[in-house]
Write an enzyme that holds these catalytic residues in place. Structure first.
Site, mmCIF file in Angstrom:
data_model
loop_
_atom_site.group_PDB
_atom_site.id
_atom_site.type_symbol
_atom_site.label_atom_id
_atom_site.label_comp_id
_atom_site.label_asym_id
_atom_site.label_seq_id
_atom_site.Cartn_x
_atom_site.Cartn_y
_atom_site.Cartn_z
ATOM 1 N N ASN A 1 72.843 -30.584 -18.957
ATOM 2 C CA ASN A 1 72.053 -29.945 -17.897
ATOM 3 C C ASN A 1 72.723 -30.198 -16.548
ATOM 4 O O ASN A 1 72.924 -31.350 -16.151
ATOM 5 C CB ASN A 1 70.630 -30.508 -17.898
ATOM 6 C CG ASN A 1 69.694 -29.744 -16.981
ATOM 7 O OD1 ASN A 1 70.039 -29.411 -15.857
ATOM 8 N ND2 ASN A 1 68.492 -29.474 -17.458
ATOM 9 N N VAL B 1 73.429 -35.953 -11.324
ATOM 10 C CA VAL B 1 74.787 -36.131 -10.808
ATOM 11 C C VAL B 1 74.934 -35.436 -9.457
ATOM 12 O O VAL B 1 74.474 -34.308 -9.270
ATOM 13 C CB VAL B 1 75.810 -35.571 -11.813
ATOM 14 C CG1 VAL B 1 77.182 -35.445 -11.176
ATOM 15 C CG2 VAL B 1 75.874 -36.459 -13.049
ATOM 16 N N LEU C 1 71.655 -30.092 -13.621
ATOM 17 C CA LEU C 1 70.820 -30.816 -12.667
ATOM 18 C C LEU C 1 70.571 -32.255 -13.099
ATOM 19 O O LEU C 1 69.952 -33.022 -12.360
ATOM 20 C CB LEU C 1 69.480 -30.104 -12.483
ATOM 21 C CG LEU C 1 69.540 -28.692 -11.911
ATOM 22 C CD1 LEU C 1 68.135 -28.110 -11.797
ATOM 23 C CD2 LEU C 1 70.229 -28.685 -10.543
ATOM 24 N N GLU C 2 71.069 -32.608 -14.261
ATOM 25 C CA GLU C 2 70.846 -33.963 -14.756
ATOM 26 C C GLU C 2 72.181 -34.681 -14.941
ATOM 27 O O GLU C 2 72.795 -35.088 -13.963
ATOM 28 C CB GLU C 2 70.016 -33.916 -16.050
ATOM 29 C CG GLU C 2 68.627 -33.306 -15.819
ATOM 30 C CD GLU C 2 67.773 -33.280 -17.068
ATOM 31 O OE1 GLU C 2 67.621 -34.334 -17.716
ATOM 32 O OE2 GLU C 2 67.232 -32.198 -17.414
ATOM 33 N N MET C 3 72.694 -34.773 -16.164
ATOM 34 C CA MET C 3 73.914 -35.541 -16.381
ATOM 35 C C MET C 3 75.179 -34.715 -16.197
ATOM 36 O O MET C 3 76.278 -35.267 -16.050
ATOM 37 C CB MET C 3 73.857 -36.182 -17.770
ATOM 38 C CG MET C 3 72.639 -37.097 -17.916
ATOM 39 S SD MET C 3 72.373 -37.720 -19.594
ATOM 40 C CE MET C 3 73.518 -39.088 -19.606
#
Length: 464
Positions: A266, A226, A268-270
């Protein structure tokens, strides 16, 4: 000069006396191991193999709790032995193998392959060890017992009559496993796998980084989360992940459900802020809420979301590759070059870790067994510590889960750090750093040709 023979004689006598004392110690320790072992219920071949493993000093270096001979307390000897034991256990710890044999459980396919490899190469026990432990030298008969036992164990672990006789003892197998699932949960899980509402800003889904039309990956060095955030590691394939002993490169998730719960929160992810945020958004969907209610008494929750996604991921198995057909007896499924590649794959010891139906996923192995990978690459970061980040065990430093080779031609770039841009580069480096051999360009090409035959079917179509 007259004293020289006396000095030599004294040295020889001292050496022989030491060997004798060590031999007595080895015999006593072997008797202790066997006396405390549970041999009841073992067939004759397994009993013989177990006795060979216990009677030839394997436990000195390849277990963490063995009593050591007296000379291990000498300063120089201790330093040398500590180094040898550390490396031996990082490459092959046999504790679980011995325990599983006694308990009548299936032995790890990786353990079987490693044992087979060192027996075929006559690499164990090493000569320096044998200089002090004469009784530990394996006879041809003892090696034969262990190799026959490996073959017998492999036959126990797969369905009979599936693999052609020429390959029924190989460490790799065609995909035949089927994992029981609830079809309704699978359907729900598939929707959630592609649902962007699991992300904080409704832009990303599981499929964003594990695309089913890209070999189960995103084909990037590191996934983009994201807001353009980038993670520290290459995204592994979701296809055949159900075969993995743990999930993620470092194995921090015990199973598919636990893995599914990681990316949504997370940053750094979703980048969702909480499960409450995700549940709140999904609960506004009346049809989806009804679907959850029909399957889960508690309705929409973190547990039910991840359970459904895991149920769907159990179906992402890709059988019926050309290589599978070849192993089952269809000789013309592979070309002559591809067949040569498979033989080179075995000769180059690739099938020591890339074993079983998934051809990987069953163990955590040191990145750089024969050569220091990270010293050569440089710029070591925390993510390079691998399994150590989970266990905090020094023996797990730089150890990573062995990736599946199924559909590997579709999942570039390679390695946890995405440093190998092509399959050719990955094969060349693995041979150098893991096996200690330098393959020719022709040999690399043939192995790559073989690896291209591992693309399997998903929903009746070969992955491309």
């Amino acid at each position: 000069m007259k004293k020289l023979p006396l000095v030599v004689g004294a040295c020889v006598a001292g050496y022989l006396a030491t060997v004798f004392i060590v031999d007595r110690f080895d015999a006593r320790l072997s008797d202790q191991h066997l006396a405390s072992a549970r041999l009841d219920g073992m067939d004759k071949l397994t009993t013989e193999a177990f006795k060979v493993l216990n009677g030839n000093g394997c436990q000195y270096c390849h277990t963490s709790s063995s009593e050591l001979p007296f000379y291990a307390n000498l300063p120089v000897a201790r330093q040398l032995m500590d180094k040898d034991i550390e490396m031996a256990q990082r490459q092959f710890n046999i504790e679980s193998l011995l325990a599983n044999v006694q308990q009548g459980k299936a032995v790890s396919e990786v353990d079987l392959a490693k044992l087979e490899s060192v027996m075929q190469d006559n690499a164990m026990p090493p000569n320096l060890y044998l200089s002090m432990h004469w009784r530990s030298r394996l006879s041809a008969e003892e090696r034969g017992v262990l190799l026959d036992w490996v073959k017998a164990e492999r036959l126990k672990q797969g369905p009979a009559g599936v693999v052609a006789d020429a390959y029924k003892y190989d460490a790799v197998k065609p995909i035949t496993a089927r994992f029981p699932v609830d079809p309704a949960k699978v359907a729900l899980g598939e929707k959630l796998y592609h649902d962007t509402r699991l992300s904080g800003d409704d832009t990303l889904s599981c499929a964003s980084c594990h695309a089913l039309d890209k070999g189960g990956v995103d084909r990037l060095d590191v996934s983009v989360g994201v807001g353009g955030a980038k993670g520290p590691i290459n995204s592994p394939t979701v296809f055949n992940s159900v075969f993995n002993l743990h999930q993620f490169w470092d194995g921090r998730a015990a199973d598919l459900q636990e893995q599914a719960g990681g990316p949504p929160l997370n940053p750094l992810e979703m980048a969702s802020t909480s499960w409450a945020q995700i549940v709140g958004k999904l609960a506004q969907d009346a049809a989806l809420s009804a679907e959850f209610a029909a399957l889960y008494p508690a309705g929409i929750s973190a547990d039910s979301i991840t359970d459904a996604i895991a149920e769907f991921e159990k179906t992402l198995v890709t059988p019926n590759s050309r290589f599978d057909l070849f192993l089952k007896g269809q000789s013309d499924a592979l070309s002559s070059i591809e067949k040569e590649g498979y033989e080179l794959f075995k000769t180059a010891k690739c099938a020591t870790c890339h074993v079983g139906e998934a051809m990987g996923g069953q163990s955590f192995e040191l990145m750089g067994v024969k050569k220091d990978y990270f010293a050569d690459r440089g710029n070591v970061s925390e993510v390079d510590h691998g399994r150590y980040n989970v266990t905090k065990d020094p023996k797990d430093m730089y150890r990573f889960k062995v990736p599946t080779l199924r559909n590997v031609a579709l999942t570039a770039p390679y390695f946890h750090d995405a440093s190998a841009r092509t399959l050719e580069e990955a094969v060349d480096r693995m041979a150098e750093y893991q096996v200690g051999v330098k393959l020719s360009k022709d040999e690399v090409g043939k192995i790559v040709a073989f690896l291209n035959t591992l693309n399997g079917e998903y929903q009746g179509k070969i992955l491309q």
